[in-house]
Design an enzyme around this catalytic site. Structure first.
Site, PDB file in Angstrom:
ATOM      1  N   PHE A 126      42.753  40.575  31.168  1.00 19.52           N
ATOM      2  CA  PHE A 126      41.353  40.843  31.499  1.00 19.52           C
ATOM      3  C   PHE A 126      40.611  41.255  30.221  1.00 19.52           C
ATOM      4  CE2 PHE A 126      37.831  43.271  33.340  1.00 19.52           C
ATOM      5  CZ  PHE A 126      37.433  42.430  34.357  1.00 19.52           C
ATOM      6  N   ASP A 197      48.634  47.270  33.039  1.00 20.72           N
ATOM      7  CA  ASP A 197      47.402  47.419  33.803  1.00 20.72           C
ATOM      8  C   ASP A 197      47.696  46.959  35.237  1.00 20.72           C
ATOM      9  OD1 ASP A 197      44.911  47.131  35.029  1.00 20.72           O
ATOM     10  OD2 ASP A 197      43.911  46.731  33.125  1.00 20.72           O
ATOM     11  N   TYR A 222      38.686  51.068  42.634  1.00 19.31           N
ATOM     12  CA  TYR A 222      37.716  50.450  43.548  1.00 19.31           C
ATOM     13  C   TYR A 222      38.155  49.088  44.082  1.00 19.31           C
ATOM     14  CZ  TYR A 222      36.385  48.417  39.012  1.00 19.31           C
ATOM     15  OH  TYR A 222      36.405  47.820  37.787  1.00 19.31           O
ATOM     16  N   LYS A 223      39.347  48.632  43.680  1.00 20.57           N
ATOM     17  CA  LYS A 223      39.820  47.331  44.192  1.00 20.57           C
ATOM     18  C   LYS A 223      40.649  47.579  45.457  1.00 20.57           C
ATOM     19  CE  LYS A 223      39.184  45.227  39.707  1.00 20.57           C
ATOM     20  NZ  LYS A 223      39.736  44.966  38.371  1.00 20.57           N
ATOM     21  N   ARG A 371      38.121  32.449  43.978  1.00 22.58           N
ATOM     22  CA  ARG A 371      39.134  33.477  44.130  1.00 22.58           C
ATOM     23  C   ARG A 371      38.997  34.135  45.497  1.00 22.58           C
ATOM     24  NH1 ARG A 371      39.610  38.550  40.020  1.00 22.58           N
ATOM     25  NH2 ARG A 371      37.660  39.078  41.047  1.00 22.58           N
TER      26      ARG A 371
HETATM   27  C1  LIG Z   1      38.910  45.067  37.214  1.00 19.20           C
HETATM   28  C2  LIG Z   1      39.692  45.250  35.964  1.00 19.20           C
HETATM   29  C3  LIG Z   1      39.303  46.184  35.000  1.00 19.20           C
HETATM   30  C4  LIG Z   1      38.010  46.927  35.151  1.00 19.20           C
HETATM   31  O1  LIG Z   1      37.847  47.955  34.246  1.00 19.20           O
HETATM   32  P1  LIG Z   1      36.633  48.971  34.450  1.00 19.20           P
HETATM   33  O2  LIG Z   1      36.751  49.899  33.317  1.00 19.20           O
HETATM   34  O3  LIG Z   1      36.814  49.596  35.787  1.00 19.20           O
HETATM   35  O4  LIG Z   1      35.366  48.188  34.442  1.00 19.20           O
HETATM   36  C5  LIG Z   1      40.150  46.388  33.924  1.00 19.20           C
HETATM   37  N1  LIG Z   1      41.282  45.663  33.771  1.00 19.20           N
HETATM   38  C6  LIG Z   1      41.664  44.738  34.684  1.00 19.20           C
HETATM   39  C7  LIG Z   1      42.916  43.974  34.492  1.00 19.20           C
HETATM   40  C8  LIG Z   1      40.857  44.489  35.788  1.00 19.20           C
HETATM   41  O5  LIG Z   1      41.204  43.543  36.668  1.00 19.20           O
END
Ligand SMILES: *Cc1c(COP(=O)(O)O)cnc(C)c1O
Length: 412
Positions: A126, A197, A222-223, A371
């Site tokens: 990501f 992560d 939040y996911k 997705r």
């Molecule tokens: C959604 C996501 C993030 C989001 O990071 P934020 O700091 O909450 O914006 C980070 N890493 C991965 C792999 C994600 O899927």
């Protein structure tokens, strides 16, 4: 033998997790397949946040830091996340954002390998994780380097030069699940630190950080944890590093004695040193409500259902939409997927907009990925049937060709 809606209803009646759906305030006639981006609203979250606002904040005011243990919220909420990710309660804190926690853990990891200069990651990671690493490398005066290779080249790229292997367990585009145990072991064989992560893992299926020997981990609130928009993230530090790992953001909440107001920073022992500033109590309250919904969930049921929902989605797309041009982008085997299925299509963006207009909410990831997140606590097998029926109608009626579906919004 073809699958029908009654088959899907039968799967729902045999589903041990089906009863959890009622704990969520989902709008009627919406099929919500985007819990991998923003989890649905737990009814309990609305009640608890209201109580914290009106009674705790409103009546007890600042006394609440002690009276209602606001100050203990990051550790208490972290402890509830621990069970979902195979960690001990004292190894996890709910704090900051995932991006910030990447920065903190990455820096801590680099300091544990002062003789090494390279952060290794994969090109499907990501972007924010890679950006944070780039920013950190720049801050360190370009003495450090981030090396980004395709995932299948990680094994050969893992040399004695690598300080940290930083990976996301589930590929956010394809849903491909990486082998955490094997990759962590490969990193450790070269004395590299393993940082994971878990943004698309925590709450979607059981994770076994300690079983895999992971050193550090971060993830999203939040996911699949359903903590609400911008919910606090989490940070995991394996107990064996508690006395030596140090993060670079010396905030007072990570100080050994925050209320001594000393002029010099001294890190608090244990995971608490990974805190920075005052915890966001309203957001933590919503996240804790989301986590409490997992209290009586058997994590093996979560994994089984998430795999079965994905298998059904793939089977129905192939059965109902042959020749549609939709190409499966996720691994076909459930054991190799996280909790989502993705399809490629050159017109992916307008197709997803047309689906959303019909009440089937998934999302689009550039360049061509549709997705569909399959949150096992509230997505039903009948939802999958209905979602594919709408997809079929969108494709058959060429609905996606309408000009309004081509306009790109700021958030896709
Ligand atoms: C959604 C996501 C993030 C989001 O990071 P934020 O700091 O909450 O914006 C980070 N890493 C991965 C792999 C994600 O899927």
């Amino acid at each position: 033998m073809s699958l029908s809606l009654p088959d899907c209803r039968e799967m729902d009646s045999a589903d041990p997790l089906a009863r959890h759906r009622d704990a969520f305030a989902l709008p009627e006639r919406i099929i919500y397949l985007d819990g991998n981006s923003l989890g649905a609203l737990p009814k309990l979250a609305a009640q608890r946040v209201h109580d914290v606002i009106s009674r705790q904040w409103g009546q007890d005011l600042i006394k609440s830091w002690n009276l209602h243990d606001w100050i203990g919220a990051p550790a208490r909420v972290g402890g509830k996340i621990a069970r979902l990710i195979g960690a001990k309660p004292n190894e996890v804190m709910a704090a900051d954002s995932t991006s910030l926690n990447v920065f903190k853990t990455l820096h801590a990891a680099l300091r544990l390998r002062p003789d090494r200069r390279i952060i290794l990651s994969d090109e499907a990671n990501f972007p924010t994780d890679l950006y944070m690493a780039q920013g950190l490398a720049e801050l360190l005066g370009s003495s450090h380097e981030i090396r980004i290779v395709p995932l299948d080249r990680i094994a050969t790229a893992l040399t004695e030069e690598i300080a940290v292997l930083m990976l996301t367990e589930v590929d956010y585009r394809t849903g491909r699940l990486h082998d955490m145990a094997a990759l962590t072991k490969a990193a450790h064989d070269k004395r590299a630190i393993a940082l994971w992560d878990l943004a698309h893992s925590a709450g979607a299926f059981p994770v076994d950080l300690n079983g895999c020997g992971a050193d550090f981990a971060v993830g999203c609130g939040y996911k699949y944890l359903n903590g609400g928009p911008g919910a606090p993230a989490f940070i995991f530090v394996a107990e064996r590093w508690h006395d030596t790992a140090e993060q670079p953001l010396f905030g007072w909440m990570g100080h050994e004695a925050p209320f001594a107001f000393d002029l010099d920073y001294r890190p608090r022992p244990g995971i608490h040193r990974f805190l920075v500033g005052t915890p966001p109590i309203l957001s933590l309250t919503a996240l804790e409500a989301g986590l409490d919904l997992f209290a009586d969930v058997d994590l093996a049921d979560l994994r089984r259902k998430s795999g079965a929902l994905g298998d059904l989605f793939i089977a129905l797309v192939e059965q109902e939409l042959p020749g549609s041009g939709l190409v499966l982008a996720s691994p076909r085997k459930a054991a190799e997927r996280g909790s989502q299925v993705s399809f490629r299509h050159p017109e992916g963006y307008p197709i997803m907009q047309a689906l959303i207009a019909r009440g089937v909410i998934g999302d689009f990831r550039a360049p061509d990925i549709l997705r569909f997140g399959l949150a096992p606590l509230y997505v039903s097998f009948a939802d999958i049937w209905n979602a594919v029926a709408h997809l079929k109608a969108v494709m058959a009626g060429m609905e996606w060709q309408r000009p309004e579906f081509r306009r790109r919004a700021a958030v896709t």
